[in-house]
Design a protein around this motif. Structure first.
Motif, PDB file in Angstrom:
ATOM      1  N   CYS A 278      11.872  15.316  25.744  1.00 33.72           N
ATOM      2  CA  CYS A 278      13.072  15.912  25.130  1.00 33.72           C
ATOM      3  C   CYS A 278      13.883  14.878  24.356  1.00 33.72           C
ATOM      4  N   ASN A 279      14.087  13.711  24.951  1.00 35.59           N
ATOM      5  CA  ASN A 279      14.849  12.704  24.227  1.00 35.59           C
ATOM      6  C   ASN A 279      14.156  12.276  22.938  1.00 35.59           C
ATOM      7  N   MET A 280      12.825  12.260  22.943  1.00 27.63           N
ATOM      8  CA  MET A 280      12.109  11.953  21.708  1.00 27.63           C
ATOM      9  C   MET A 280      12.482  12.943  20.604  1.00 27.63           C
ATOM     10  N   ALA A 281      12.584  14.207  20.964  1.00 27.64           N
ATOM     11  CA  ALA A 281      12.966  15.213  19.973  1.00 27.64           C
ATOM     12  C   ALA A 281      14.400  14.993  19.494  1.00 27.64           C
ATOM     13  N   TRP A 282      15.267  14.614  20.417  1.00 31.30           N
ATOM     14  CA  TRP A 282      16.647  14.317  19.999  1.00 31.30           C
ATOM     15  C   TRP A 282      16.688  13.121  19.051  1.00 31.30           C
ATOM     16  N   HIS A 283      15.893  12.100  19.349  1.00 29.07           N
ATOM     17  CA  HIS A 283      15.852  10.941  18.446  1.00 29.07           C
ATOM     18  C   HIS A 283      15.390  11.346  17.045  1.00 29.07           C
ATOM     19  N   LEU A 284      14.401  12.238  17.006  1.00 28.03           N
ATOM     20  CA  LEU A 284      13.914  12.688  15.696  1.00 28.03           C
ATOM     21  C   LEU A 284      15.002  13.467  14.968  1.00 28.03           C
ATOM     22  N   ALA A 285      15.667  14.347  15.691  1.00 31.49           N
ATOM     23  CA  ALA A 285      16.744  15.118  15.063  1.00 31.49           C
ATOM     24  C   ALA A 285      17.777  14.171  14.454  1.00 31.49           C
TER      25      ALA A 285
END
Lengths: 244, 244, 244, 244, 244, 244
Positions: free
Chosen positions: D121-128
Motif C-alpha cells: 500500500c505504501n508503494m502505491a502512495w509513493h507512486l501517487a
C-alpha cells in the motif's frame, strides 16, 4: 466595544504611534486601549527577544480579561505568543501579521512582505505557513533597517522601504505589499502612494478584523487547544503567572 | 563531552527520572548535567504553560554557555523555545520530539505519537510539520493521562498508554510508536515489550543525537536566524535577561 | 557494536577513504566493516547506475545479517535501495543523505546540497522530499565534478566545491552546507574551514546516527513495509538472490 | 508502431494474459511485444522483489532499443525502475500505475486504489505522490490476495476484489477505482459491471497512453535526468550491463 | 468514434486551425467535430473572458450529448468550465492544459509553460495545482504576445515564443516545453525543431488522450461531483440552459 | 459606505433573508444593496449551476461599478466567479466562504464545514485549498438538505444541521463550525446556542470583512491578474457583456 492593542516591546513611543493609527481607523464606539509591558525587550528582532517579550504580553492579556476587553490585537509582526494569548482570552485575539496577510490575500493574487532585518525573514515565512498564506506570499524581503530606526527623524528608513517595495513588485510577481513591522504603521499610505499598489499594514488591519469578529460575536473556541490553561501553581518568581 | 538536559518544568522528580534514563544511555565520557528551573510551571500542558516555562529554560541555556556545555537537550515533548535556545547556544540544541521523530522515521515507514492530554495533540502536529515529519506521523493520540500522574505509584497510567499504543498499531497503519511526553521515558522498554513494535522515547534519543552532533563537531549555524540575539538592554524586572 | 558501511559502487579507493573517515569518528567499541561489491558500476551518476548497483548492495546487506551486523550505512548520496535493504535487515539501516539532512536540519534553519553532476540534482530533491526535508533544503547545486575526479591528486575539484559552497551561502539563504557525494567525506573539515559555516557530510553523520540507533536498541520495524521479503524462488541467474 | 510491454516478473502466464489485454485494446497498426525476463522474482510484492526485478526489466529495455521499439510499458503496478528505463529509452516509457492514475484523474474527482497485499500500500502512495496524484487518490486498499492467486481457477480472489471496490466507493468518497496490480487486467470489465462505477486498469491504459505519445512524436527528454547513462565499464558479473 | 473539439472563443480561424491539427493526429476512424460558439469573447485572456465564454462552451457540450459524441476536448489553455462540462457529458471531457501537462510529466522530469500574456500566468499555475502537476511545472513564462497575434502573417510572435522556450530550458531546469495557448498548436513542431527539446501542445495531446479514454471505455464517473446537474428551471433569458 | 451583496441565484426570498442578516450586522453608515439576478439558476448545487449563475452575478458587479459601490460580497458558499468579479471591481470583492474560513481560522485551531448536498463537498475543499485554509478545515460534511428546503416552514432541516454540527465537533477534532450555505445565515445563532461552540456564517462575516477592507482603503490590486478585462467586442447575444 473595547479593543486592547498590545505592543509586546517596551518602547512607548512605538505604542503611541500605533495607538494613533488604531484610533484613526477604529469605528465610532470602539475604544482602543493601547499598552506595552514595562518589562522586557525594547524591540523584537529574533526568537529570543520574542520568547522573553511573551511574558509581559501575556500579563497584559490576563489583565485585559479583568478589564472587560472584547478583543485583542498583538502588535508585533511576529505575532508572539498568539496561541497562549488565545488560551487566556474569552474574546478573539488576532496578530497583525495574520490580519495583514488575510487582507492582502483578498485583494491581490500574491503579495511580498517587506520587513526589517534579514534574521526575521524566516519568522515571516513561518507565520505565512501557520496561517495558510504561503500560496499568496511570493517573497519576504529584508531592508536591514533596525526596528527602532523606523521613526528616527531624518532617517533614510522610509526611502529604503519604498525602494524595496518597488523591487518586490517588479521582481516577485506580487501585486501588493505587506509591511512586516508594526513600526511601519504610520507611513503605510505614504508607501502606497509612492509605489502605486496596495500596501497592507497589520496594526490597522488587525483593529478592523478584531472589530469585525467582536461585532460577529465570534469568541475564541474553548473546546480544544484554546481552552483556559489548566489551573496549577507555578513556582518561584513566576508564581504570579499561575493560571487560575 | 558535557550534555545539558533541561527539563523546562519545575518538577525535580521528573528531572531526576530523565537524568537516570539519560545517564544509562550516554556513552562513557559523556557527562549529563540535568536541571530544571526553580521558577515556572510544574508541568507543561498547553501553550501558556509553554510560554511561561521558556523563561527558566532560556536562563539555563545561557548559564550553560558559561559552564562550557557542548550540547543541549530540551526535555519536554513540545520542544519549547527551541529556536530561541539555538540563538543562545554555540553547540547543538535538540528537542526530544525532534530527536524521537527523526529516529522513528529511520526505522519505520510511519509512526503514531501517543501523548497525554487531548489539548496537546495539535502541538505535536505542529512539531511534526516543523521538522518535516508529517509524512511519517500517521496519528497523534491522547490518553487523557495528566503529566504528573505518569509516575504516581499504583497509577493506571502505564496500562492506559500500552492500550493506546496497541490501538495505534492496529488502526493508524503505523509500525512504530513515539512516546509524546518526557515523563514516559522510564517505561519505554516496558511498552515496547508489551506491544512488540519499536517504541521511540525522546529523552534518550535526544541524548544520543546530541552526542552524535557534538562528536561530528557540528555546532549551531550562526550566520542567519540562529545568530546570537542582538545586544540590547531589556527593561524592568526582565533586565537580567538582556542579551549581551 | 558492528556497523557495516556499504559503498554501493565498486571503487575500492573510495571505500577505503570512507572507512578511514568512519573509523575516525566511530566510538571506541564500534567496529566498522567497510565493503564495496565486486560487481556493478564504479560510480553512481544516474538512475540506471543506481538500479544496477542495488544488486551488489543488497547482497552485502544479506551477508551482513549472517555476520551479526548491528546497523548499516548505505554510503552513496542517492541512498539507493534503502527500503529494500530495510526489508532484509534486522537492525537499523540509514542512508548518508538521510543522516546528513537530519543533522543539518537540527543545526541550521536551511541548508544547500552541493553535489557532483547536474543530472543528480533531482535525485537529491527526491531524497529531500522522501525524508521530509524540503522545508530545510533551500537549493541543490551541481559542480559538474565527476565522482571519480574527487580524489585525483592535483584535481581542481576541491576548489570548485568550496567556491560553490560559498555561492550557496550567499545566494540561497542557507546557513549550512550538505556535501552531496560520499566521495567528498575526506575534505569536509577543509571546506568548513574555508567557508566559515557548518558543513555536514553524510558518511560520518550516518555512522553516528547508526551508533545512536543501535545504542537505543531501535531496530527496523517489522510489522509493515519493512517486513522480511516473502520467501519465494527467483528464476534464472538471479536465483541466488531468492529471499528465504 | 511497436510497443514493448515488459512484465518485470518472470511468470509467463501473467505476461500472456497482459499481452491478450494489450492486443485487444491496441489500435490497428500497433504491434505489442510482450516479454518477461528469464531471471528474477516470479511476483513483485515488496521493495526487495522490486529492486532485484529491475535488472531483468532494464535488460529488456536496452534490448528494445536495438529492436526499434517506439514506446514502452512497464507492467507492474509499482512502476519499478521507471526513471532508469527512461535513461535507456529514446521513446516514451510509461508505468501502468502512472497511466491508470492519470486516466482516473480525468474521469473522476477522486479514486481509490485496490491492490493485493498490505505491504504494497505504501508503494502505491509513493507512486501517487511521485505523479502528483495524491489529491485524487482518496485511499489505497489491500485485499490480502497474493499476486499469483489472481488467476488461479476457482479462486475467491475476484469476489474479494469486487467487495473491496464496493467498500471503497462507499467509504472513501471515491467515484472510480484503480486496480493496483497488473494481474487484475483481465477482469477489469467484470469488476466495473459488478460495481457500477468506472474501473481503471493500468496495462490497457498504459498501452493507449504509449500509443498516444508515440503518435504525438513525444520522446523522452534527453537534456537532463533522463539522458543516456554515462558510458562506463561495470565490474564483475554485471559487466554486460555497462552503459555504452 | 466522434470527438468534439470545442474552442470556447468565437474566432473561427483559430477553430479551423485547431481542427486541422486535430485531424492530422487523429486515428483513422476518429471523426473530429470542431466548433466554436457564436456568442462570447473572440479570445480568452483573463478570468472574466473565461467566465463569459463558459456559457457558449457548455451549450456545445449539451448539444454534443444529443449528437452522440464519445469524448470532448476543451480547446483553450485555461480549461474553462471543465468540471461543469463533465457534469453534462457521459463520455470523457479533457482540457488541453490537462492533457499537455500529463504528457509532459511522462517524458520529462520538469517542464516550463510558455504562454501569451502575463496576466494568464497564474491561471496556468492554478491548473498545474488542480491537476497535481506543480511538482513537474518548473515555471510559467509570458511572452506578451496577444492570442490573436499568433497567426497573423508576418508577426514576430513565433520567434518571440522560440526565444522564450530557449530561455526556459536554460534558466528553469526544465527539459521540455508546454505551449500555453491553443493558438500555438500549428507551430509546435517548428518550435521543437528550433529548440531541440520536446514541445508538448495541448490540442493534439488532448485529442489523443480523448481517443485513448474512449477506446478504454472510460466514461465520466457519475456517482459524485460529476453527476448530471440536478433538474431545475432556470429563470429569465437563461431558461434555455435549464438542466433537465 | 455602500456594500453590494450579490446572491448569484434568482431566489428573491433567499436574497431578502440575507439582506436582513447583513443589515443587522452592518455598521451605522453602511448601506447594504442586496440583489439577485433575474436570470439563471434558482439555487446553485453543482459546477454547472455555478457556471451559468456567473453571468448574472458579473452583470451585477459591472452595474455596481456605475452605482459607486465600495465593496462586494458574493453570497453563495461556492464563491462563484470571484476572480472574474475582481477584474471588474475597483473595490474589494469577498466571497462568503473566504470570509467565513478566515474568521474561523482566527478563533479556532480547526473547523468543520457543514453544507447541503454531498456533491458540493469537493467544491468546499477546493475553496479551502484556494484560500490556504486546508490546514484549518478538518472536514466538510453534507447533510443532504437541498438549498431551497432550508427556509421551508416546518422543515426538519435545522435539526438535521444541528445534529451534523454536533457530530463534527465530536468526530473531526474541530472546535468551530462553518455553515456551508448562504441559506443558513438566518439560523446561525440558533445553531451556536444548540451546540455550544462558535458557528461562523459567511454572509455576515463577509459583510464585516468588506466593511473592514473599505475602511482600510484597500482596493483590489490592479497590476496583475485582477486588472480590468482587456477591452474587446464579444460576439452574438453576449455582446452586451463586452468589457470596455
Amino acid at each position: 466595544m473595547r479593543i486592547k492593542l498590545i505592543n509586546p516591546n517596551t518602547t512607548q513611543r512605538m505604542t503611541d504611534s500605533m495607538a494613533r493609527c488604531a484610533r484613526e481607523i477604529a469605528a465610532p464606539g470602539t475604544e482602543i486601549i493601547a499598552v506595552s509591558p514595562t518589562m522586557g525587550p525594547p524591540s523584537i528582532e529574533g526568537y529570543y527577544d520574542e520568547a522573553v517579550a511573551s511574558l509581559g504580553l501575556l500579563a497584559e492579556v490576563e489583565a485585559g480579561e479583568k478589564q472587560g476587553i472584547d478583543g485583542y490585537v498583538i502588535a508585533c509582526f511576529g505575532d508572539p505568543a498568539l496561541y497562549a494569548a488565545r488560551e487566556l482570552a474569552r474574546g478573539p485575539v488576532i496578530g497583525i501579521a495574520e490580519a495583514a496577510m488575510h487582507a492582502a490575500s483578498v485583494i491581490a493574487p500574491g503579495f511580498s512582505v517587506v520587513t526589517t532585518l534579514q534574521r526575521t525573514c524566516n519568522m515571516a515565512w513561518h507565520l505565512a505557513e501557520r496561517y495558510g498564506m504561503t500560496r499568496f506570499c511570493k517573497n519576504v524581503r529584508a531592508t536591514d533597517v533596525a526596528v527602532l530606526e523606523l521613526d528616527e527623524p531624518g532617517s533614510a528608513a522610509r526611502q529604503t522601504i519604498i525602494d524595496e517595495c518597488r523591487r518586490a513588485l517588479d521582481e516577485d510577481g506580487s501585486d501588493a505589499i505587506v509591511l512586516g513591522c508594526a513600526g511601519m504603521a504610520e507611513f503605510c499610505r505614504e508607501v502606497e502612494q509612492a509605489i502605486g499598489a496596495p500596501v497592507v499594514e497589520g496594526v490597522t488591519a488587525a483593529v478592523k478584523w478584531a472589530e469585525a469578529l467582536v461585532a460577529l460575536k465570534l469568541n475564541t473556541a474553548k473546546r480544544g487547544d484554546y481552552a483556559r490553561p489548566l489551573a496549577k501553581r507555578y513556582d518561584g518568581v513566576l508564581s504570579d503567572f499561575s493560571p487560575r
